[in-house]
Design a protein around this motif. Structure first.
Motif, PDB file in Angstrom:
ATOM      1  N   GLY A  99       2.388   7.927   8.112  1.00  0.00           N
ATOM      2  CA  GLY A  99       1.954   7.266   9.330  1.00  0.00           C
ATOM      3  C   GLY A  99       1.866   5.761   9.167  1.00  0.00           C
ATOM      4  O   GLY A  99       2.245   4.997  10.078  1.00  0.00           O
ATOM      5  N   LEU A 100       1.378   5.308   8.013  1.00  0.00           N
ATOM      6  CA  LEU A 100       1.285   3.875   7.757  1.00  0.00           C
ATOM      7  C   LEU A 100       2.667   3.240   7.720  1.00  0.00           C
ATOM      8  O   LEU A 100       2.882   2.145   8.259  1.00  0.00           O
ATOM      9  CB  LEU A 100       0.550   3.641   6.428  1.00  0.00           C
ATOM     10  CG  LEU A 100       0.312   2.187   6.005  1.00  0.00           C
ATOM     11  CD1 LEU A 100      -0.546   1.462   7.032  1.00  0.00           C
ATOM     12  CD2 LEU A 100      -0.347   2.144   4.629  1.00  0.00           C
ATOM     13  N   THR A 154       0.825  -1.205   0.000  1.00  0.00           N
ATOM     14  CA  THR A 154       0.000   0.000   0.000  1.00  0.00           C
ATOM     15  C   THR A 154       0.862   1.258   0.000  1.00  0.00           C
ATOM     16  O   THR A 154       0.595   2.216  -0.738  1.00  0.00           O
ATOM     17  CB  THR A 154      -0.931   0.010   1.228  1.00  0.00           C
ATOM     18  OG1 THR A 154      -1.738  -1.174   1.224  1.00  0.00           O
ATOM     19  CG2 THR A 154      -1.840   1.226   1.215  1.00  0.00           C
ATOM     20  N   GLU A 181      -6.699   4.438  -1.248  1.00  0.00           N
ATOM     21  CA  GLU A 181      -7.702   5.478  -1.497  1.00  0.00           C
ATOM     22  C   GLU A 181      -8.238   6.040  -0.191  1.00  0.00           C
ATOM     23  O   GLU A 181      -8.583   7.223  -0.097  1.00  0.00           O
ATOM     24  CB  GLU A 181      -8.854   4.898  -2.324  1.00  0.00           C
ATOM     25  CG  GLU A 181      -8.470   4.420  -3.710  1.00  0.00           C
ATOM     26  CD  GLU A 181      -8.354   5.549  -4.713  1.00  0.00           C
ATOM     27  OE1 GLU A 181      -8.349   6.724  -4.304  1.00  0.00           O
ATOM     28  OE2 GLU A 181      -8.254   5.256  -5.924  1.00  0.00           O
ATOM     29  N   SER A 182      -8.282   5.190   0.843  1.00  0.00           N
ATOM     30  CA  SER A 182      -8.842   5.608   2.131  1.00  0.00           C
ATOM     31  C   SER A 182      -7.833   6.372   2.980  1.00  0.00           C
ATOM     32  O   SER A 182      -8.206   7.270   3.742  1.00  0.00           O
ATOM     33  CB  SER A 182      -9.327   4.382   2.911  1.00  0.00           C
ATOM     34  OG  SER A 182     -10.256   3.627   2.151  1.00  0.00           O
ATOM     35  N   VAL A 183      -6.541   5.991   2.875  1.00  0.00           N
ATOM     36  CA  VAL A 183      -5.487   6.623   3.681  1.00  0.00           C
ATOM     37  C   VAL A 183      -4.392   7.107   2.726  1.00  0.00           C
ATOM     38  O   VAL A 183      -3.368   6.445   2.546  1.00  0.00           O
ATOM     39  CB  VAL A 183      -4.898   5.633   4.705  1.00  0.00           C
ATOM     40  CG1 VAL A 183      -3.956   6.351   5.668  1.00  0.00           C
ATOM     41  CG2 VAL A 183      -5.998   4.916   5.457  1.00  0.00           C
ATOM     42  N   PRO A 184      -4.585   8.271   2.091  1.00  0.00           N
ATOM     43  CA  PRO A 184      -3.659   8.708   1.040  1.00  0.00           C
ATOM     44  C   PRO A 184      -2.310   9.218   1.524  1.00  0.00           C
ATOM     45  O   PRO A 184      -1.424   9.468   0.711  1.00  0.00           O
ATOM     46  CB  PRO A 184      -4.441   9.828   0.340  1.00  0.00           C
ATOM     47  CG  PRO A 184      -5.362  10.351   1.393  1.00  0.00           C
ATOM     48  CD  PRO A 184      -5.733   9.176   2.234  1.00  0.00           C
ATOM     49  N   GLN A 185      -2.114   9.383   2.841  1.00  0.00           N
ATOM     50  CA  GLN A 185      -0.826   9.834   3.362  1.00  0.00           C
ATOM     51  C   GLN A 185      -0.054   8.628   3.878  1.00  0.00           C
ATOM     52  O   GLN A 185      -0.489   7.974   4.837  1.00  0.00           O
ATOM     53  CB  GLN A 185      -1.025  10.860   4.485  1.00  0.00           C
ATOM     54  CG  GLN A 185      -1.780  12.108   4.067  1.00  0.00           C
ATOM     55  CD  GLN A 185      -1.072  12.879   2.973  1.00  0.00           C
ATOM     56  OE1 GLN A 185       0.162  12.976   2.962  1.00  0.00           O
ATOM     57  NE2 GLN A 185      -1.832  13.442   2.047  1.00  0.00           N
ATOM     58  N   PHE A 186       1.090   8.312   3.266  1.00  0.00           N
ATOM     59  CA  PHE A 186       1.775   7.066   3.587  1.00  0.00           C
ATOM     60  C   PHE A 186       2.695   7.141   4.800  1.00  0.00           C
ATOM     61  O   PHE A 186       3.127   6.116   5.317  1.00  0.00           O
ATOM     62  CB  PHE A 186       2.591   6.581   2.382  1.00  0.00           C
ATOM     63  CG  PHE A 186       3.716   7.495   1.976  1.00  0.00           C
ATOM     64  CD1 PHE A 186       4.925   7.466   2.628  1.00  0.00           C
ATOM     65  CD2 PHE A 186       3.555   8.379   0.915  1.00  0.00           C
ATOM     66  CE1 PHE A 186       5.966   8.306   2.248  1.00  0.00           C
ATOM     67  CE2 PHE A 186       4.588   9.211   0.516  1.00  0.00           C
ATOM     68  CZ  PHE A 186       5.796   9.175   1.188  1.00  0.00           C
ATOM     69  N   CYS A 224      -6.662  10.001  -6.983  1.00  0.00           N
ATOM     70  CA  CYS A 224      -7.436   8.770  -6.824  1.00  0.00           C
ATOM     71  C   CYS A 224      -7.442   7.955  -8.113  1.00  0.00           C
ATOM     72  O   CYS A 224      -7.313   6.724  -8.084  1.00  0.00           O
ATOM     73  CB  CYS A 224      -8.868   9.095  -6.405  1.00  0.00           C
ATOM     74  SG  CYS A 224      -8.999   9.862  -4.778  1.00  0.00           S
ATOM     75  N   THR A 272      -7.320   0.563   0.482  1.00  0.00           N
ATOM     76  CA  THR A 272      -6.659   1.193   1.632  1.00  0.00           C
ATOM     77  C   THR A 272      -5.938   2.469   1.204  1.00  0.00           C
ATOM     78  O   THR A 272      -5.971   3.479   1.915  1.00  0.00           O
ATOM     79  CB  THR A 272      -5.670   0.217   2.265  1.00  0.00           C
ATOM     80  OG1 THR A 272      -6.333  -1.010   2.564  1.00  0.00           O
ATOM     81  CG2 THR A 272      -5.080   0.798   3.547  1.00  0.00           C
TER      82      THR A 272
END
Length: 367
Positions: free
Chosen positions: A332-333, A105, A325-330, A129, A323
């Motif tokens: 933190g992930l 992701t 599309e839902s959490v576009p800032q990488f 998107c 995922t």
């Protein structure tokens, strides 16, 4: 099967892209001690990879009729099951799936961000998107291959691309420094929170041990994998340190999650973005493979090409896309995956499994 150098190329291709982009900010979060943390993480990851490879070799030696020959799905979980039974297999599988899901992701988001930046430089406005959707559709057919040995040339292309991109990034930073010689650089004192955010990003950049048994079983001489492990992380350090250290000292607390966004908007940056995007897409194909094999093992899908494999792997790409599309800032992930699942797979489980399997040496002789 793979040789020593081709196996090393696959591992470097899997790992190198995200670290080049994210490690400068990790150093800024940790401070001057970040370089030492990077080196230590690389050494410990290499040792963990070696321990895991020894587990695989011992398992094959004790049970040649079961583990020698053919393609074995879910190599890392199989080691866990051999050491501690079914519960450990499920435990390892859960962390491999979480890590592969998170890494894929993040790579999808990074690639889409680079493409959007390229389009912005060309004065073309396109929805982020939709870029993610186009990338996912493009990647799906490439994920249907059985194992890394079925990706001829992709590892070499990804590794070479990263090396070229690093040279371009260094050149861009040097040029930026010469054009702004009086720019003031401030480096913040690390806090408890920033230190561990940076530490998580560093661990993420040196993750990937979950793929090691998958690569090892594709080698002509699996016993040489420990050398591959040390060589791979030495190459990674040689790639990471120049970019990270230079960016850290040139930009300090001004660094962003993606070092490319820090560079001047010129042809050097555009070239680096294009090349690293190719690397990220190639690494996505490599990294999603062990996750796919594990899911197929659970669903009893044969390790041969067929519609069930294609459907399962297409759905996994769809999960990554949803995922992203839902959490576009990488950012933190990336920190979460690095601090949680990568730590477990890279540093904890290889030691635990190795000690357990070695403690059963008496059973080995009894057999």
């Amino acid at each position: 099967g793979l040789g020593v150098w081709s196996a090393m190329v696959f591992l470097v291709a899997e790992l190198a892209g995200s670290g080049v982009l994210a490690l400068p900010l990790a150093l800024a979060n940790i401070g001057y001690g970040g370089i030492a943390v990077m080196v230590l993480s690389a050494v410990m990851s290499a040792i963990s990879g070696t321990l895991l490879s020894k587990c695989w070799l011992v398992m094959r030696e004790r049970n040649p009729e079961k583990f020698t020959g053919g393609q074995l799905n879910s190599a890392y979980p199989t080691i866990g099951e051999y050491a501690w039974g079914k519960p450990m297999r499920y435990f390892v599988s859960a962390f491999i799936n979480l890590t592969a899901f998170g890494v894929c992701t993040v790579f999808l988001l990074m690639a889409a961000q680079n493409i959007q930046s390229l389009l912005d430089l060309a004065k073309v406005h396109f929805s982020f998107c939709f870029i993610l959707i186009i990338l996912a559709v493009f990647l799906v057919p490439f994920t249907w291959a059985g194992s890394p040995k079925d990706f001829p040339g992709i590892g070499l292309c990804a590794s070479v691309a990263t090396g070229i991109a690093i040279v371009i990034i260094l050149a861009s930073m040097i040029r930026d420094k010469t054009e702004h010689p009086d720019r003031k650089v401030t480096i913040d004192t690390p806090t408890f929170e920033s230190f561990f955010l940076g530490f998580g990003a560093i661990l993420f950049s040196f993750g990937g041990v979950g793929l090691f048994p998958t690569i090892q079983q594709d080698m002509q001489e699996p016993a040489k994998f420990p050398f591959v492990s040390y060589l791979s992380f030495a190459v990674l350090l040689a790639m990471y340190l120049p970019v990270s250290a230079m960016a850290f000292f040139l930009y300090g607390d001004k660094l962003t999650a993606n070092i490319l966004q820090q560079l001047p908007s010129d042809w050097l940056r555009a070239t680096a973005e294009a090349i690293l995007t190719l690397h990220l897409l190639a690494a996505f194909i490599i990294i999603i493979n062990p996750w796919s094999q594990d899911v197929e093992s659970v669903l009893k899908i044969p390790p041969t090409f067929g519609w069930r494999r294609c459907l399962a792997r297409t759905l996994l790409v769809g999960v990554c896309l949803f995922t992203a599309e839902s959490v576009p800032q990488f950012g933190g992930l990336l920190d979460f995956i690095g601090g949680a699942s990568v730590t477990t797979l890279n540093f904890v489980l290889p030691c635990v499994l190795y000690l357990r399997i070695c403690s059963r040496e008496g059973d080995w002789h009894a057999q």
